[in-house]
Design a protein around this motif. Sequence first.
Motif, PDB file in Angstrom:
ATOM      1  N   ALA A  41       0.843  -1.210   0.000  1.00 17.36           N
ATOM      2  CA  ALA A  41       0.000   0.000   0.000  1.00 17.36           C
ATOM      3  C   ALA A  41       0.875   1.255   0.000  1.00 17.36           C
ATOM      4  N   ARG A  42       1.945   1.227   0.786  1.00 17.93           N
ATOM      5  CA  ARG A  42       2.811   2.410   0.853  1.00 17.93           C
ATOM      6  C   ARG A  42       3.560   2.625  -0.465  1.00 17.93           C
ATOM      7  N   LEU A  43       4.153   1.580  -0.989  1.00 13.71           N
ATOM      8  CA  LEU A  43       4.926   1.731  -2.233  1.00 13.71           C
ATOM      9  C   LEU A  43       4.013   2.073  -3.406  1.00 13.71           C
ATOM     10  N   ALA A  44       2.816   1.465  -3.429  1.00 14.10           N
ATOM     11  CA  ALA A  44       1.869   1.762  -4.514  1.00 14.10           C
ATOM     12  C   ALA A  44       1.427   3.221  -4.443  1.00 14.10           C
ATOM     13  N   HIS A  45       1.308   3.742  -3.234  1.00 13.52           N
ATOM     14  CA  HIS A  45       0.937   5.154  -3.083  1.00 13.52           C
ATOM     15  C   HIS A  45       1.968   6.053  -3.781  1.00 13.52           C
ATOM     16  N   PHE A  46       3.244   5.799  -3.527  1.00 15.21           N
ATOM     17  CA  PHE A  46       4.276   6.627  -4.176  1.00 15.21           C
ATOM     18  C   PHE A  46       4.255   6.402  -5.682  1.00 15.21           C
ATOM     19  N   HIS A  47       4.053   5.142  -6.072  1.00 16.03           N
ATOM     20  CA  HIS A  47       4.041   4.835  -7.502  1.00 16.03           C
ATOM     21  C   HIS A  47       2.923   5.570  -8.229  1.00 16.03           C
ATOM     22  N   GLU A  48       1.779   5.691  -7.563  1.00 17.72           N
ATOM     23  CA  GLU A  48       0.619   6.330  -8.201  1.00 17.72           C
ATOM     24  C   GLU A  48       0.664   7.847  -8.098  1.00 17.72           C
ATOM     25  N   LEU A  80      12.563  19.202  -7.509  1.00 14.97           N
ATOM     26  CA  LEU A  80      13.230  18.504  -6.415  1.00 14.97           C
ATOM     27  C   LEU A  80      12.836  17.040  -6.525  1.00 14.97           C
ATOM     28  N   PHE A  81      13.665  16.169  -5.975  1.00 13.99           N
ATOM     29  CA  PHE A  81      13.287  14.754  -5.884  1.00 13.99           C
ATOM     30  C   PHE A  81      13.214  14.390  -4.412  1.00 13.99           C
ATOM     31  N   TYR A  82      12.044  13.937  -3.972  1.00 12.10           N
ATOM     32  CA  TYR A  82      11.844  13.509  -2.587  1.00 12.10           C
ATOM     33  C   TYR A  82      12.035  11.997  -2.549  1.00 12.10           C
ATOM     34  N   LEU A  83      13.161  11.591  -2.004  1.00 14.71           N
ATOM     35  CA  LEU A  83      13.481  10.158  -1.906  1.00 14.71           C
ATOM     36  C   LEU A  83      12.659   9.592  -0.747  1.00 14.71           C
ATOM     37  N   ARG A  84      11.732   8.714  -1.047  1.00 16.30           N
ATOM     38  CA  ARG A  84      10.796   8.243  -0.025  1.00 16.30           C
ATOM     39  C   ARG A  84      11.184   6.926   0.633  1.00 16.30           C
ATOM     40  N   GLU A  85      11.706   5.996  -0.133  1.00 20.89           N
ATOM     41  CA  GLU A  85      12.100   4.714   0.472  1.00 20.89           C
ATOM     42  C   GLU A  85      13.316   4.153  -0.246  1.00 20.89           C
TER      43      GLU A  85
END
Length: 151
Positions: A41-48, A80-85
Amino acid sequence: MTVIAPRRLEPRDLEACAALFAQVFSAEPWSEPWGVDGALARLAHFHESPGFMGMLTLNDLGEAMGFVLGNLEPYLECHLFYLREMCVASHRQGQGIGSALYRALEQELATRDVRAVYLATGREIPAAEFYQGLGFRCSESMAFYAKGLKG
Ligand SMILES: CC(C)(COP(=O)(O)OP(=O)(O)OC[C@H]1O[C@@H](n2cnc3c(N)ncnc32)[C@H](O)[C@@H]1OP(=O)(O)O)[C@@H](O)C(=O)NCCC(=O)NCCS
């Protein structure tokens, strides 16, 4: 077992990344109670989310060994690039996979108008040294604020 050079992270990779994420962040030093569904769910959120970009390293069996992902954000006239994980399989940490992933990400970002990469992480965790080794510095002028809302 050899690892393959990082490539762009595709939608079909998200489940494998979620399994890896749950494994790595359930282990020390994070010890967070991640399951695969929550991680997905978390990774899909960033992907979407707009501006998604990620890089993935596989081994020669096609298993995910590490990934880095985040989102490009418009900022004034640039991005900017926000590195999330970011994570590397526990048994493959300290072997250069994380550095190679980050360098591959920067190469992708070089083709866009990106002024900076930023991220939030723990001050006292080993990954802080990893990011510093890649050239990140803890900002003296900016602070990260958070307010808990539940007991
Ligand atoms: C942080 C992480 C992504 C680094 O990837 P990695 O493949 O282990 O790192 P590398 O092998 O490329 O190491 C690169 C440099 O960082 C340093 N480094 C990496 N892990 C370190 C650690 N645990 N403690 C101290 N230094 C570390 C290495 O010494 C190395 O420096 P060197 O090239 O001078 O030897 C990986 O260890 C990881 O997934 N950790 C757990 C999850 C995590 O904390 N993710 C980041 C949260 S924001």
